[in-house]
Design a protein around this motif. Structure first.
Motif, PDB file in Angstrom:
ATOM      1  N   ARG A  12      29.248  -1.341  31.644  1.00  0.00           N
ATOM      2  CA  ARG A  12      28.728  -0.777  30.410  1.00  0.00           C
ATOM      3  C   ARG A  12      29.473  -1.476  29.282  1.00  0.00           C
ATOM      4  NH1 ARG A  12      29.473   5.454  29.355  1.00  0.00           N
ATOM      5  NH2 ARG A  12      27.478   5.724  30.439  1.00  0.00           N
ATOM      6  N   PRO A  13      28.798  -2.318  28.497  1.00  0.00           N
ATOM      7  CA  PRO A  13      29.503  -3.118  27.488  1.00  0.00           C
ATOM      8  C   PRO A  13      30.091  -2.261  26.380  1.00  0.00           C
ATOM      9  CG  PRO A  13      27.124  -3.327  27.238  1.00  0.00           C
ATOM     10  CD  PRO A  13      27.357  -2.582  28.520  1.00  0.00           C
ATOM     11  N   PHE A  42      21.803   0.483  21.585  1.00  0.00           N
ATOM     12  CA  PHE A  42      22.509   1.589  22.241  1.00  0.00           C
ATOM     13  C   PHE A  42      24.000   1.317  22.234  1.00  0.00           C
ATOM     14  CE2 PHE A  42      21.427  -1.326  25.737  1.00  0.00           C
ATOM     15  CZ  PHE A  42      22.621  -1.428  26.438  1.00  0.00           C
ATOM     16  N   GLU A  43      24.744   2.402  22.359  1.00  0.00           N
ATOM     17  CA  GLU A  43      26.202   2.310  22.456  1.00  0.00           C
ATOM     18  C   GLU A  43      26.654   3.327  23.485  1.00  0.00           C
ATOM     19  OE1 GLU A  43      30.183   2.041  19.654  1.00  0.00           O
ATOM     20  OE2 GLU A  43      28.354   2.949  18.849  1.00  0.00           O
ATOM     21  N   GLY A  44      27.536   2.907  24.389  1.00  0.00           N
ATOM     22  CA  GLY A  44      27.878   3.782  25.504  1.00  0.00           C
ATOM     23  C   GLY A  44      26.614   4.025  26.313  1.00  0.00           C
ATOM     24  N   GLY A  45      26.289   5.284  26.513  1.00  0.00           N
ATOM     25  CA  GLY A  45      25.090   5.611  27.270  1.00  0.00           C
ATOM     26  C   GLY A  45      23.953   6.151  26.432  1.00  0.00           C
ATOM     27  N   GLU A  46      24.035   6.019  25.100  1.00  0.00           N
ATOM     28  CA  GLU A  46      23.067   6.675  24.220  1.00  0.00           C
ATOM     29  C   GLU A  46      22.312   5.667  23.358  1.00  0.00           C
ATOM     30  OE1 GLU A  46      23.013  10.010  20.599  1.00  0.00           O
ATOM     31  OE2 GLU A  46      24.781   9.748  21.868  1.00  0.00           O
ATOM     32  N   GLY A 167      24.976   2.634  40.003  1.00  0.00           N
ATOM     33  CA  GLY A 167      24.475   2.960  38.677  1.00  0.00           C
ATOM     34  C   GLY A 167      23.037   3.402  38.706  1.00  0.00           C
ATOM     35  N   LEU A 168      22.756   4.543  39.342  1.00  0.00           N
ATOM     36  CA  LEU A 168      21.412   5.120  39.410  1.00  0.00           C
ATOM     37  C   LEU A 168      21.528   6.606  39.114  1.00  0.00           C
ATOM     38  CD1 LEU A 168      18.344   4.776  40.251  1.00  0.00           C
ATOM     39  CD2 LEU A 168      19.083   5.499  42.539  1.00  0.00           C
ATOM     40  N   ARG A 169      20.638   7.120  38.307  1.00  0.00           N
ATOM     41  CA  ARG A 169      20.620   8.557  38.009  1.00  0.00           C
ATOM     42  C   ARG A 169      19.847   9.256  39.120  1.00  0.00           C
ATOM     43  NH1 ARG A 169      21.810  10.629  33.223  1.00  0.00           N
ATOM     44  NH2 ARG A 169      21.376   8.653  32.132  1.00  0.00           N
ATOM     45  N   VAL A 170      20.463  10.269  39.743  1.00  0.00           N
ATOM     46  CA  VAL A 170      19.816  10.939  40.878  1.00  0.00           C
ATOM     47  C   VAL A 170      19.907  12.456  40.739  1.00  0.00           C
ATOM     48  CG1 VAL A 170      20.116   9.076  42.563  1.00  0.00           C
ATOM     49  CG2 VAL A 170      21.944  10.753  42.252  1.00  0.00           C
ATOM     50  N   TYR A 171      18.907  13.115  41.303  1.00  0.00           N
ATOM     51  CA  TYR A 171      18.873  14.569  41.491  1.00  0.00           C
ATOM     52  C   TYR A 171      18.758  14.790  42.990  1.00  0.00           C
ATOM     53  CZ  TYR A 171      18.120  15.540  36.522  1.00  0.00           C
ATOM     54  OH  TYR A 171      18.276  15.662  35.169  1.00  0.00           O
ATOM     55  N   PHE A 435      18.934  -1.001  33.080  1.00  0.00           N
ATOM     56  CA  PHE A 435      20.128  -0.360  32.528  1.00  0.00           C
ATOM     57  C   PHE A 435      20.044   1.135  32.814  1.00  0.00           C
ATOM     58  CE2 PHE A 435      19.292  -4.067  29.927  1.00  0.00           C
ATOM     59  CZ  PHE A 435      20.530  -4.584  29.580  1.00  0.00           C
ATOM     60  N   VAL A 436      21.133   1.730  33.258  1.00  0.00           N
ATOM     61  CA  VAL A 436      21.195   3.176  33.471  1.00  0.00           C
ATOM     62  C   VAL A 436      22.395   3.721  32.721  1.00  0.00           C
ATOM     63  CG1 VAL A 436      21.326   5.057  35.141  1.00  0.00           C
ATOM     64  CG2 VAL A 436      20.104   2.948  35.739  1.00  0.00           C
ATOM     65  N   ASP A 437      22.121   4.605  31.763  1.00  0.00           N
ATOM     66  CA  ASP A 437      23.156   5.166  30.910  1.00  0.00           C
ATOM     67  C   ASP A 437      23.953   4.066  30.229  1.00  0.00           C
ATOM     68  OD1 ASP A 437      23.600   7.965  30.314  1.00  0.00           O
ATOM     69  OD2 ASP A 437      25.690   7.625  30.861  1.00  0.00           O
ATOM     70  N   GLY A 438      23.256   3.015  29.825  1.00  0.00           N
ATOM     71  CA  GLY A 438      23.879   1.905  29.119  1.00  0.00           C
ATOM     72  C   GLY A 438      24.552   0.874  29.989  1.00  0.00           C
ATOM     73  N   ARG A 439      24.592   1.097  31.297  1.00  0.00           N
ATOM     74  CA  ARG A 439      25.248   0.182  32.234  1.00  0.00           C
ATOM     75  C   ARG A 439      24.202  -0.747  32.839  1.00  0.00           C
ATOM     76  NH1 ARG A 439      25.978   0.246  37.956  1.00  0.00           N
ATOM     77  NH2 ARG A 439      28.095  -0.223  38.691  1.00  0.00           N
TER      78      ARG A 439
END
Length: 495
Positions: A12-13, A42-46, A167-171, A435-439
């Motif tokens: 995440r840069p 974006f910055e961070g994850g937003e 780096g994957l968003r999971v439920y 990119f996931v959450d900025g990463r």
């Protein structure tokens, strides 16, 4: 593409990042909007900015050229094992090909057909495939046919770690059930229940969610996953609903998806799965229900009245000879529709193309659905099903979950509107970056944290080992050569 290289993979840069391309799919006033030569910052994850001519300072500028910068795709029935449904594409009937446990296998004692480390690897490999296809949020799904009973906490602890590392968003949480279908005679299946085993699975899933929810920078969240409506008792489903309310999470339950299920539930409960749950007060916006291909008009009305979301998986349904009837009719009822892949390849764009075709076949007309409707389902529909207003869109305040799709692929020429081009082109192989959450989780076919070429070889070895065990749990225990003969006579070089 300029301003980005493989050294950024998995990072995440720091500072603000500006992405631009020939097209950006932004979001404003409740709908997606195409921006010609738009910008996303974006910055961070937003996400901070979506539009033209950002006036602030940025640490880096990345130009993807002839591409679409899009919200990441949301897959609510994302394959997380090595797909067994492809064994049934040309091999029928299912009861004779290991798709239902015969009584002899049950009496001998069902066993795990994969080792724990193999189950952990499968999740990791599957998550890599999702990222390759521009999928940034996933709800894993796996078959229980080759399991001893349900899924285990250990493999899902490993899955949570894999999601965090790749780096994957999971439920997620382990799937559980109170029963299963057993083959008593050719073509004759009966349900067999073990209530305590189902309740034990629910308790384990709840404990998993309590431990894992919010980990890895909130990439990990819980979802309760009772397996299929015909394998669940009313008590299990009531306790699941109560647990979901306590945990503040969703429930995914496969329902109205197949003829065997419909017949089994009608014999057990005297009605359809959705009507049964409605009578018990268990239909609500907490419920996410793949696939609805066998839903009645009454079932669909109940979904609409109670805020149930459908997960549409047109590729796997179409392979089996069924389809949602129809996407446009469900949407006209006010049902929220999300998308799922549920098979290999984990290609959401291919699913959107098949969804477009099957809807038009079901409608008998081409003008009831547009490519954008399906793209909405794969982004906004999935976010709504999850109760998230910060996913599935690119707007200030949203999470920086972003997919970049190339528009210069020769197969997709000529291009017109970028959304139509991608849906009709129908291949996730044009995904350039995820990119996931900025990463940066995927770039040009490389996934952070896994060598997908080497993993493909390991996956094939594991799959071959699984197929070799199919005679154990197939009616009459025929050899693999009889269960799954090749498409054509196969010859070898004996010299």
């Amino acid at each position: 593409m300029s301003g980005l290289d493989r050294s950024e993979l998995g990072r995440r840069p720091a500072g603000r990042t500006l992405l631009t391309a020939d097209w950006v799919l932004g979001h404003r006033d409740g709908e997606h909007r195409l921006l010609r030569r738009g910008e996303v910052v974006f910055e961070g994850g937003e996400v901070l900015f979506v539009g033209h001519r950002f006036a602030g300072e940025v640490a880096r500028r990345i130009d993807f050229g002839n591409a679409l910068v899009s919200p990441g795709l949301i897959d609510l029935d994302a394959l997380s094992d090595l797909d067994t449904t492809i064994l049934g594409i040309d091999h029928h009937p299912g009861w004779a090909k290991g798709r239902v446990w015969p009584r002899s296998y049950v009496e001998a004692g069902p066993y795990e057909m994969y080792m724990p480390e193999e189950l952990a690897f499968q999740k990791r490999f599957a998550f890599g495939q999702l990222l390759l296809n521009g999928i940034t949020t996933a709800v894993p799904i796996a078959s229980l046919f080759y399991r001893e009973w349900g899924e285990t906490v250990a493999e899902f602890d490993a899955a949570a770690e894999a999601a965090g590392e790749l780096g994957l968003r999971v439920y997620l949480s382990p799937a559980y059930r109170s029963g299963g279908m057993v083959l008593e005679a050719p073509g004759k299946t009966v349900p067999v229940f073990d209530e305590e085993r189902g309740l034990e699975g629910l308790r384990a899933a709840v404990h998993f969610i309590e431990r894992q929810n919010g980990r890895h920078g909130d990439l990990i969240r819980g979802m309760l996953a009772p397996d299929r409506v015909e394998t669940c008792t009313l008590d299990l489903l009531r306790r699941t609903d109560a647990a979901a309310r306590d945990l503040g999470c969703r429930i995914r339950l496969h329902m109205a998806q197949g003829a065997m299920e419909v017949e089994a539930v009608r014999e057990l409960q005297g009605t359809t799965g959705p009507a049964w749950l409605s009578g018990a007060g268990l239909l609500s916006e907490r419920l996410i229900a793949p696939h609805a291909t066998n839903a009645t008009v009454q079932d669909l009305d109940l979904y609409a009245e109670n805020g149930v979301s459908i997960v549409h998986c047109p590729l796997v349904s179409g392979r089996g000879g069924s389809m949602l009837r129809s996407f446009s009719a469900c949407r006209a009822r006010g049902i929220n529709i999300a998308m799922g892949t549920d098979t290999a390849p984990a290609d959401m764009l291919m699913n959107l193309m098949v969804g477009l075709i099957t809807c038009r076949i079901a409608d008998g007309a081409p003008d009831h659905i547009r490519c954008a409707d399906l793209f909405d389902a794969a982004t906004l529909g999935g976010a709504k099903a999850l109760g998230r207003t910060d996913l599935g869109r690119l707007s200030p305040g949203a999470r920086a979950d972003i997919a970049v799709f190339g528009l210069d692929d020769a197969v997709m020429a000529p291009s017109i509107d970028p959304i139509t081009t991608l849906v009709v082109g129908g291949s996730g192989k044009v995904t350039r970056a995820t990119f996931v959450d900025g990463r940066l989780s995927m770039l040009l076919g490389e996934v952070a944290g896994i060598d997908m070429v080497a993993a493909r070889e390991q996956a094939q070895r594991q799959y071959d080992g699984l197929v070799a065990k199919y005679p154990d749990r197939s009616w009459g225990h025929p050899p693999v050569s009889d269960l799954f003969p090749p498409s054509y006579v196969s010859e070898t070089d004996d010299g």
